[in-house]
Write a protein that holds these residues in place. Structure first.
Motif, short mmCIF file in Angstrom:
data_model
loop_
_atom_site.label_atom_id
_atom_site.label_comp_id
_atom_site.label_asym_id
_atom_site.label_seq_id
_atom_site.Cartn_x
_atom_site.Cartn_y
_atom_site.Cartn_z
N UNK A 129 12.13 14.36 8.29
CA UNK A 129 12.08 13.09 7.58
C UNK A 129 11.64 11.99 8.53
N UNK A 130 10.91 11.04 8.01
CA UNK A 130 10.66 9.80 8.75
C UNK A 130 10.45 8.68 7.75
N UNK A 131 10.55 7.46 8.25
CA UNK A 131 10.33 6.27 7.42
C UNK A 131 9.40 5.36 8.21
N UNK A 132 8.28 5.01 7.59
CA UNK A 132 7.31 4.12 8.23
C UNK A 132 7.21 2.83 7.44
N UNK A 133 7.31 1.71 8.14
CA UNK A 133 7.09 0.41 7.52
C UNK A 133 5.78 -0.12 8.06
N UNK A 134 4.75 -0.12 7.20
CA UNK A 134 3.42 -0.57 7.60
C UNK A 134 3.32 -2.08 7.38
N UNK A 135 3.27 -2.81 8.47
CA UNK A 135 3.23 -4.28 8.42
C UNK A 135 1.78 -4.73 8.31
N UNK A 136 1.52 -5.65 7.40
CA UNK A 136 0.16 -6.14 7.19
C UNK A 136 0.12 -7.66 7.19
N UNK A 137 -1.03 -8.24 7.50
CA UNK A 137 -1.20 -9.68 7.28
C UNK A 137 -1.22 -9.97 5.78
N UNK A 150 0.57 18.47 5.09
CA UNK A 150 1.74 19.09 4.48
C UNK A 150 2.93 18.13 4.53
N UNK A 151 2.90 17.18 3.62
CA UNK A 151 3.97 16.21 3.51
C UNK A 151 3.92 15.59 2.12
N UNK A 152 5.03 14.97 1.73
CA UNK A 152 5.07 14.16 0.51
C UNK A 152 5.63 12.80 0.89
N UNK A 153 5.28 11.80 0.09
CA UNK A 153 5.72 10.45 0.44
C UNK A 153 6.01 9.65 -0.81
N UNK A 154 6.72 8.54 -0.60
CA UNK A 154 6.98 7.56 -1.65
C UNK A 154 6.58 6.20 -1.07
N UNK A 155 5.66 5.51 -1.75
CA UNK A 155 5.10 4.25 -1.27
C UNK A 155 5.70 3.08 -2.05
N UNK A 156 6.22 2.09 -1.32
CA UNK A 156 6.90 0.95 -1.93
C UNK A 156 6.33 -0.34 -1.35
N UNK A 157 5.97 -1.27 -2.23
CA UNK A 157 5.45 -2.56 -1.80
C UNK A 157 6.40 -3.68 -2.15
N UNK A 198 3.90 -2.18 3.29
CA UNK A 198 4.10 -0.90 2.60
C UNK A 198 5.22 -0.14 3.29
N UNK A 199 6.26 0.14 2.53
CA UNK A 199 7.36 0.98 3.02
C UNK A 199 7.08 2.41 2.56
N UNK A 200 6.91 3.29 3.51
CA UNK A 200 6.58 4.69 3.19
C UNK A 200 7.72 5.60 3.60
N UNK A 201 8.30 6.28 2.63
CA UNK A 201 9.29 7.31 2.88
C UNK A 201 8.54 8.64 2.99
N UNK A 202 8.84 9.40 4.02
CA UNK A 202 8.10 10.64 4.27
C UNK A 202 9.03 11.83 4.34
N UNK A 203 8.62 12.91 3.69
CA UNK A 203 9.35 14.17 3.73
C UNK A 203 8.38 15.28 4.07
#
Length: 375
Positions: free
Chosen positions: A328-336, A154-161, A224-229
């Motif tokens: 609300x939360x904001x996750x920044x997923x760091x990748x190689x 039960x969430x929505x998100x916006x994914x930004x690369x 990947x920058x993920x905005x979460x609501x």
């Protein structure tokens, strides 16, 4: 993926405890203690997510001070897989502004957000509506589909690369619909990448590698920058078997930088007991956890720990029903880098030992997990 008991050629490490340099939030778990040549495990009474003052690395006056903080970072990922970073260098005003722009985006009409819908796991960009994703440790697409139908997240998100990618483009709302959104998110993306570089340097130092070992393996900003609501929801909808705001899972990449609001809901699994315990929001800190690729890189010396998001206490609206607050939360997923080969680091296997995992590229691993999660 739960991290296993590690063996590695690393410096002597002492247990993280509350002190002027490293305070902690108490939980209960197993900690791994490293001898000069190999790790030895022992049971601790408390599961602790350490709070690490990262200014002691960023602004270190001596090489010894920098190394001490680097070892604290590595101990946190060895013992728990999660740390809190304080004095991390990202201004509070920047974080607040990004949360504000995120809230403005999610307040847009669903029709406008749907125009930006997530379409392709290779791109991993765009708007994900409530119920589209079902995070889990399963890699079986049919099993995940059944879970999604039974107990969606039960969430929505916006994914930004990365915005300069020649193959995959970000989906941006029109400026008139979300003024300043694109500029704010691109600035925040770069800010988070720069912190990621510093944390990876501290990890390299703590693992007895050259401090800049990871620089050439993460510079492409394949993040990947993920905005979460998490919208308000009636508690009746959260009573189903297996239902959660976000199901138990590990993250895919090297690190995740998580910015929480004050509502809370993040829970981390104690690797020893299997119980989930809160990672309480602490003002001014960032929650940082190790992901699957960093665990594979380190031969499971560093833990990729299961975590989930549960609903906070609800406000009663009747004798039998309540409504949870929005979160609300904001996750920044760091990748190689996209094509980086992830294979066992030289300091993370004992002489004559074998790596636990075969080499894998970043893209193959992450795209494979995303395909199973969304499709």
């Amino acid at each position: 993926m739960l991290a296993r008991t590690p063996s590695a050629i690393l410096p002597t490490m002492r247990r993280v405890t509350a002190s002027p340099r490293t305070s902690s939030v108490s939980h209960s778990a197993r900690a791994a203690r490293c001898t000069r040549r190999t790790f030895a495990t022992h049971v601790e009474d408390n599961f602790r997510i350490p709070i690490i003052d990262f200014s002691k690395y960023r602004d270190a006056a001596t090489a010894a001070q920098k190394e001490e903080t680097a070892q604290e970072v590595v101990r946190g990922f060895t013992d728990v897989g999660f740390i809190y970073l304080s004095n991390h260098g990202i201004p509070e005003e920047t974080v607040k502004h990004t949360f504000q722009k995120s809230a403005e985006f999610f307040s847009m009409p669903i029709e406008k957000k749907a125009e930006l819908a997530w379409r392709d796991p290779r791109a991993n960009r765009g708007f994900v509506q409530v119920g589209r994703e079902r995070v889990t440790q399963s890699a079986n697409a049919d099993e995940i589909r059944q879970l999604r139908e039974k107990a969606p997240d039960y969430k929505e998100s916006m994914e930004i690369g990365r915005d300069w990618d020649k193959t995959y483009k970000n989906y941006w709302p029109r400026e008139v619909d979300a003024p300043g959104f694109k500029r704010s998110m691109l600035n925040f993306f770069q800010t988070c990448h720069e912190l990621h570089v510093l944390v990876m340097r501290s990890i390299a130092l703590g693992l007895r590698l050259e401090e800049t070992f990871f620089d050439s393996k993460i510079h492409e900003q394949y993040h990947n920058l993920r905005l979460l609501s998490y919208p308000p929801i009636k508690t009746q909808l959260l009573r189903g078997e297996g239902t959660a705001r976000a199901g138990a899972h590990s993250d895919y990449g090297t690190l995740t930088l998580l910015f929480q609001d004050s509502v809370g809901g993040l829970e981390v699994q104690n690797p020893r007991t299997g119980q989930f315990q809160p990672a309480t929001p602490i003002p001014g800190t960032i929650v940082v956890n190790a992901g699957d690729l960093l665990a594979r890189w380190s031969n499971d010396v560093l833990r990729s720990t299961l975590h989930r998001v549960v609903a906070p206490p609800a406000k009663a609206i009747s004798e039998t029903e309540g409504v949870t607050p929005a979160r609300q939360s904001i996750a920044f997923f760091c990748n190689p880098n996209q094509g980086a080969e992830i294979s066992c680091l030289p300091t993370c296997v004992v002489p004559g030992g074998n790596p636990k995992y075969p080499p894998v590229t970043t893209e193959d691993y992450i795209v494979g997990r995303l395909k199973a999660t969304y499709m």
